[in-house]
Design a protein around this motif. Structure first.
Motif, mmCIF file in Angstrom:
data_model
loop_
_atom_site.group_PDB
_atom_site.id
_atom_site.type_symbol
_atom_site.label_atom_id
_atom_site.label_comp_id
_atom_site.label_asym_id
_atom_site.label_seq_id
_atom_site.Cartn_x
_atom_site.Cartn_y
_atom_site.Cartn_z
ATOM 1 N N ARG A 115 0.842 -1.203 0.000
ATOM 2 C CA ARG A 115 0.000 0.000 0.000
ATOM 3 C C ARG A 115 0.877 1.253 0.000
ATOM 4 O O ARG A 115 0.616 2.204 -0.746
ATOM 5 C CB ARG A 115 -0.921 -0.017 1.221
ATOM 6 N N LYS A 116 1.927 1.249 0.803
ATOM 7 C CA LYS A 116 2.814 2.412 0.867
ATOM 8 C C LYS A 116 3.534 2.650 -0.464
ATOM 9 O O LYS A 116 3.812 3.787 -0.825
ATOM 10 C CB LYS A 116 3.836 2.238 1.988
ATOM 11 N N LEU A 117 3.827 1.568 -1.184
ATOM 12 C CA LEU A 117 4.508 1.689 -2.477
ATOM 13 C C LEU A 117 3.531 1.817 -3.651
ATOM 14 O O LEU A 117 3.945 1.980 -4.797
ATOM 15 C CB LEU A 117 5.409 0.469 -2.700
ATOM 16 N N ARG A 118 2.240 1.657 -3.354
ATOM 17 C CA ARG A 118 1.179 1.700 -4.373
ATOM 18 C C ARG A 118 1.366 0.621 -5.440
ATOM 19 O O ARG A 118 1.299 0.893 -6.648
ATOM 20 C CB ARG A 118 1.096 3.086 -5.006
ATOM 21 N N ILE A 119 1.646 -0.596 -4.934
ATOM 22 C CA ILE A 119 1.765 -1.774 -5.804
ATOM 23 C C ILE A 119 0.953 -2.903 -5.180
ATOM 24 O O ILE A 119 0.396 -2.749 -4.087
ATOM 25 C CB ILE A 119 3.236 -2.204 -5.997
ATOM 26 N N SER A 120 0.924 -4.048 -5.837
ATOM 27 C CA SER A 120 0.154 -5.173 -5.319
ATOM 28 C C SER A 120 0.925 -5.940 -4.252
ATOM 29 O O SER A 120 2.159 -5.948 -4.240
ATOM 30 C CB SER A 120 -0.222 -6.133 -6.454
ATOM 31 N N ARG A 121 0.189 -6.577 -3.347
ATOM 32 C CA ARG A 121 0.812 -7.423 -2.335
ATOM 33 C C ARG A 121 1.567 -8.563 -3.002
ATOM 34 O O ARG A 121 2.597 -9.021 -2.514
ATOM 35 C CB ARG A 121 -0.250 -7.983 -1.382
ATOM 36 N N GLN A 122 1.057 -9.034 -4.141
ATOM 37 C CA GLN A 122 1.707 -10.125 -4.866
ATOM 38 C C GLN A 122 3.119 -9.731 -5.307
ATOM 39 O O GLN A 122 4.007 -10.580 -5.345
ATOM 40 C CB GLN A 122 0.864 -10.547 -6.069
ATOM 41 N N SER A 123 3.319 -8.470 -5.638
ATOM 42 C CA SER A 123 4.662 -8.006 -6.012
ATOM 43 C C SER A 123 5.629 -8.161 -4.845
ATOM 44 O O SER A 123 6.752 -8.642 -5.016
ATOM 45 C CB SER A 123 4.632 -6.549 -6.466
ATOM 46 N N ILE A 124 5.191 -7.770 -3.657
ATOM 47 C CA ILE A 124 6.033 -7.913 -2.466
ATOM 48 C C ILE A 124 6.338 -9.387 -2.231
ATOM 49 O O ILE A 124 7.480 -9.765 -1.959
ATOM 50 C CB ILE A 124 5.354 -7.304 -1.218
ATOM 51 N N SER A 125 5.336 -10.225 -2.368
ATOM 52 C CA SER A 125 5.514 -11.667 -2.188
ATOM 53 C C SER A 125 6.549 -12.218 -3.171
ATOM 54 O O SER A 125 7.429 -12.997 -2.794
ATOM 55 C CB SER A 125 4.176 -12.387 -2.362
ATOM 56 N N LYS A 126 6.460 -11.806 -4.424
ATOM 57 C CA LYS A 126 7.415 -12.264 -5.442
ATOM 58 C C LYS A 126 8.826 -11.795 -5.125
ATOM 59 O O LYS A 126 9.786 -12.536 -5.324
ATOM 60 C CB LYS A 126 6.989 -11.799 -6.832
ATOM 61 N N TRP A 127 8.965 -10.581 -4.629
ATOM 62 C CA TRP A 127 10.289 -10.080 -4.261
ATOM 63 C C TRP A 127 10.863 -10.924 -3.131
ATOM 64 O O TRP A 127 12.026 -11.301 -3.159
ATOM 65 C CB TRP A 127 10.223 -8.628 -3.805
ATOM 66 N N GLU A 128 10.024 -11.217 -2.133
ATOM 67 C CA GLU A 128 10.500 -11.973 -0.973
ATOM 68 C C GLU A 128 10.816 -13.427 -1.334
ATOM 69 O O GLU A 128 11.671 -14.040 -0.705
ATOM 70 C CB GLU A 128 9.479 -11.893 0.163
ATOM 71 N N GLN A 129 10.135 -13.967 -2.314
ATOM 72 C CA GLN A 129 10.384 -15.344 -2.745
ATOM 73 C C GLN A 129 11.536 -15.439 -3.749
ATOM 74 O O GLN A 129 11.958 -16.535 -4.103
ATOM 75 C CB GLN A 129 9.132 -15.940 -3.378
ATOM 76 N N GLY A 130 12.014 -14.303 -4.224
ATOM 77 C CA GLY A 130 13.090 -14.307 -5.202
ATOM 78 C C GLY A 130 12.621 -14.596 -6.622
ATOM 79 O O GLY A 130 13.422 -14.880 -7.503
ATOM 80 N N ILE A 131 11.322 -14.504 -6.856
ATOM 81 C CA ILE A 131 10.754 -14.726 -8.192
ATOM 82 C C ILE A 131 11.035 -13.523 -9.079
ATOM 83 O O ILE A 131 11.282 -13.653 -10.273
ATOM 84 C CB ILE A 131 9.238 -15.006 -8.091
ATOM 85 N N SER A 132 10.981 -12.348 -8.475
ATOM 86 C CA SER A 132 11.305 -11.115 -9.197
ATOM 87 C C SER A 132 11.937 -10.148 -8.207
ATOM 88 O O SER A 132 12.016 -10.427 -7.012
ATOM 89 C CB SER A 132 10.052 -10.503 -9.841
#
Length: 68
Positions: A25-42
């Motif tokens: 929300r603070k970055l104005r992106i989707s939660r899925q994006s954060i999840s992908k970053w944390e999983q190393g997918i992107s």
């Protein structure tokens, strides 16, 4: 010991008591994006690096390399 970017991001996020949803929300992106970053997918684009350091109260080195 080297920590992955994703694991480090999660550590820094949790240290600030933020959920993935909060950070997204603070970055104005989707939660899925954060999840992908944390999983190393992107990885976050360069435009998100400085905002991440401000939100997570860390330096760019700490964000990218981990805490020593």
């Amino acid at each position: 010991m080297t920590i992955s970017f994703g694991a480090n991001l999660r550590f820094l996020r949790e240290r600030k008591n933020l959920s993935q949803e909060d950070l997204a929300r603070k970055l104005r992106i989707s939660r899925q994006s954060i999840s992908k970053w944390e999983q190393g997918i992107s990885y976050p684009g360069i435009l998100y690096l400085v905002p991440l350091t401000k939100i997570l109260d860390c330096t760019l080195d700490e964000l990218l390399k981990g805490l020593e």
